[in-house]
Write an enzyme that holds these catalytic residues in place. Structure first.
Site, short mmCIF file in Angstrom:
data_model
loop_
_atom_site.label_atom_id
_atom_site.label_comp_id
_atom_site.label_asym_id
_atom_site.label_seq_id
_atom_site.Cartn_x
_atom_site.Cartn_y
_atom_site.Cartn_z
N GLU A 231 -6.83 5.11 3.49
CA GLU A 231 -6.61 6.18 2.43
C GLU A 231 -5.70 5.51 1.46
OE1 GLU A 231 -5.43 9.62 4.19
OE2 GLU A 231 -4.84 10.68 2.49
N ASP A 233 -3.58 7.53 -1.47
CA ASP A 233 -3.51 8.64 -2.13
C ASP A 233 -2.72 8.41 -3.63
OD1 ASP A 233 -3.95 10.26 0.07
OD2 ASP A 233 -2.19 9.97 0.92
N HIS A 247 -2.21 4.04 2.79
CA HIS A 247 -2.21 4.22 4.21
C HIS A 247 -3.34 3.22 4.78
CE1 HIS A 247 -0.40 8.48 4.34
NE2 HIS A 247 -0.86 8.62 3.30
#
Ligand SMILES: *[C@@H]1O[C@H](CO)[C@@H](O)[C@H](O)[C@H]1NC(C)=O
Ligand SMILES: *[C@@H]1O[C@H](CO)[C@@H](O)[C@H](O)[C@H]1NC(C)=O
Ligand SMILES: *[C@@H]1O[C@H](CO)[C@@H](O)[C@H](O)[C@H]1NC(C)=O
Ligand SMILES: *[C@@H]1O[C@H](CO)[C@@H](O)[C@H](O)[C@H]1NC(C)=O
Ligand SMILES: *[C@@H]1O[C@H](CO)[C@@H](O)[C@H](O)[C@H]1NC(C)=O
Length: 461
Positions: A231, A233, A247
């Protein structure tokens, strides 16, 4: 002729009994959202863009009639005796985007409203950018720049208007799982670095085994399975605080979607699973610059702003190794460089995410090093090179009241110590019960999405 008919009947029978089905009461019509791709020679508009609502928000009922398979936070275990049976009997329904979910798009702008009171009350939403009606748009961010405008002025403490990338499958898992007949058109296949266990269908099976209704969320629960993937963000924010955070994961395909169970899903040991749940965040307030982002500040959250994120590789090539993630803002026609880290104990002031910044930050904040243990920026970059899906969402936080973003966290930490204070929201703010009651009209507007070569997606005036 007879043989053909028999074969056909047999196949169609297999088809109808084998999976998470599609409902037929509401036609699925994705809101259209245009966006642009840019190079040195300019930007071109992609007007075929559209967004699809995540499957978890959809009505799921017995295929062919109105009986709910799932209501509130529980499965109907008479129908859903196990995950496979449930997926074979139950359908996910088409969505009425605006009236049920508060989602609307116009030109290049997408509005996500927080609480929508229709026949039922809907809280928040999560949508994906599509390449076509049935496939997600895939992005490789390496050596590229991703830019969008955002209006966070109607996002108080406790809310999060998020724009991020996850390593989902382009078809929503349709090809991988015979039990999934709905696919990306119906928003299936979500995963992220928290390895969420609140997802109702994973890999074409319902998550009924071990399902526990949440004690404090009437619309959610958790099952035995979670779904992990890497991920990135780009934007987790409200009008008080913002963070950008990679991540990485060690799932299949360097961070690809993988169903997890038990410790793989980061429980009970938060750091013993397949993904890095903390990430390496850059939140200007947390990094010590307390007057940079907020109402009336350098980046004024009362007004629309442009957010630019650059993914730098070692050799300025999309095949290179990810070495740095940079941030630039543009507001009122003025380019504003990201804030610099500013607290004692950190030798150099950083204004971007590099492995060195992450090492220093985690050391000074005395945070866990799961980012490094999951391979840091190099692993994040490997995942990005496989392609990521763009997610846009608005949500409140039943686990931690969003205090990790906008307040002191942990709430009993010493706020004068580096890393504890993340924003000016009170430690008692962000309770979903309060924000849903007091700020039902909260919303986020994302617009003017641009993706392209570094330096080509924004200008100053
Ligand atoms: C819905 O379908 C199921 C399975 O086909 C059946 O058992 C049930 O009686 C139906 N319910 C209604 C209300 O028609
Ligand atoms: C659960 O499903 C069964 C079988 O279709 C149905 O008879 C029953 O009414 C459902 N229960 C609820 C609470 O919807
Ligand atoms: C809400 O319940 C979940 C488990 O169902 C728990 O993890 C979480 O801490 C609770 N949130 C709050 C704010 O108490
Ligand atoms: C990559 O591009 C940057 C900015 O144009 C330049 O400073 C740097 O030297 C280049 N690096 C390589 C390895 O070509
Ligand atoms: C960039 O670097 C990677 C390894 O870090 C290498 O595999 C790739 O071929 C390089 N690309 C170019 C265009 O130099």
């Amino acid at each position: 002729m007879l043989t053909t008919t028999l074969v056909f009947t047999f196949l169609s029978l297999l088809y109808t009994v084998s999976g998470q089905q599609v409902g037929s009461y509401q036609t699925e019509t994705h809101p259209k959202l245009s966006w642009q791709t840019c190079t040195r020679s300019g930007c071109t508009t992609n007007s075929a863009g559209e967004v699809a609502l995540d499957a978890n928000w959809r009505w799921t009922h017995i295929t062919g009639n109105y009986t709910n398979c799932y209501t509130g936070n529980t499965w109907n275990t008479t129908i859903c005796t196990d995950g496979k049976t449930c997926a074979s009997k139950c359908a996910v329904e088409g969505a009425n985007y605006q009236s049920t979910y508060g989602i609307s798009a116009s030109g290049n702008a997408l509005t996500l409203k927080f609480v929508t009171k229709g026949e039922n009350t809907n809280i928040g939403s999560r949508v994906y950018l599509m390449a076509s009606e049935s496939r997600y748009q895939m992005f490789n961010l390496l050596n590229k720049e991703f830019t969008f405008d955002v209006d966070v002025s109607q996002l108080p403490c406790g809310l999060n208007g998020a724009l991020y990338f996850v390593q989902m499958d382009a078809d929503g898992g349709l090809g991988k799982s015979s039990g999934n007949k709905a696919g990306a058109k119906y928003g299936t296949g979500y995963c992220d670095s928290q390895c969420p266990r609140d997802i109702k269908y994973i890999d074409g099976e319902a998550n009924v085994a071990g399902w526990q209704p949440s004690s404090n969320d009437t619309n959610a629960g958790t099952g035995n399975y979670g779904t992990c993937c890497s991920e990135m963000d780009i934007w987790e924010a409200n009008s008080i605080a913002t963070a950008y955070t990679p991540h990485p994961c060690k799932t299949t395909n360097d961070g690809g979607q993988q169903r997890c169970t038990g410790q793989q899903c980061n429980v009970p040991d938060r750091y013993g699973g397949l993904c890095d749940p903390d990430g390496c965040d850059f939140n200007s307030f947390r990094m010590g610059e307390k007057n940079f982002y907020g109402p009336g500040m350098t980046i004024d959250t009362k007004k629309k702003m442009t957010v630019v994120t650059q993914f730098i590789t070692n050799n300025n090539s999309t095949s290179g190794t990810l070495t740095e993630i940079r941030r630039v803002y543009v507001q009122d026609g003025k380019v504003v460089q990201n804030s610099k880290t500013n607290f004692p104990g950190l030798l150099s002031p950083y204004d971007s995410i590099t492995d060195k910044f992450c090492d220093d930050q985690k050391k000074v904040f005395q945070d866990a090093t799961s980012f490094q243990k999951n391979g840091g920026l190099v692993q994040m970059g490997k995942g990005l090179s496989k392609g990521h899906v763009l997610v846009l969402s608005i949500w409140d936080d039943h686990t931690a009241n969003m205090l990790w973003l906008d307040s002191n966290y942990p709430t009993n930490g010493d706020a004068s110590k580096p890393g504890i204070a993340r924003g000016t929201c009170s430690t008692s703010s962000g309770n979903p019960k309060d924000v849903e009651a007091n700020s039902p009209n909260a919303q986020v507007i994302f617009s003017n999405i641009k993706f392209g070569d570094i330096g080509t997606t924004y200008t100053s005036r």
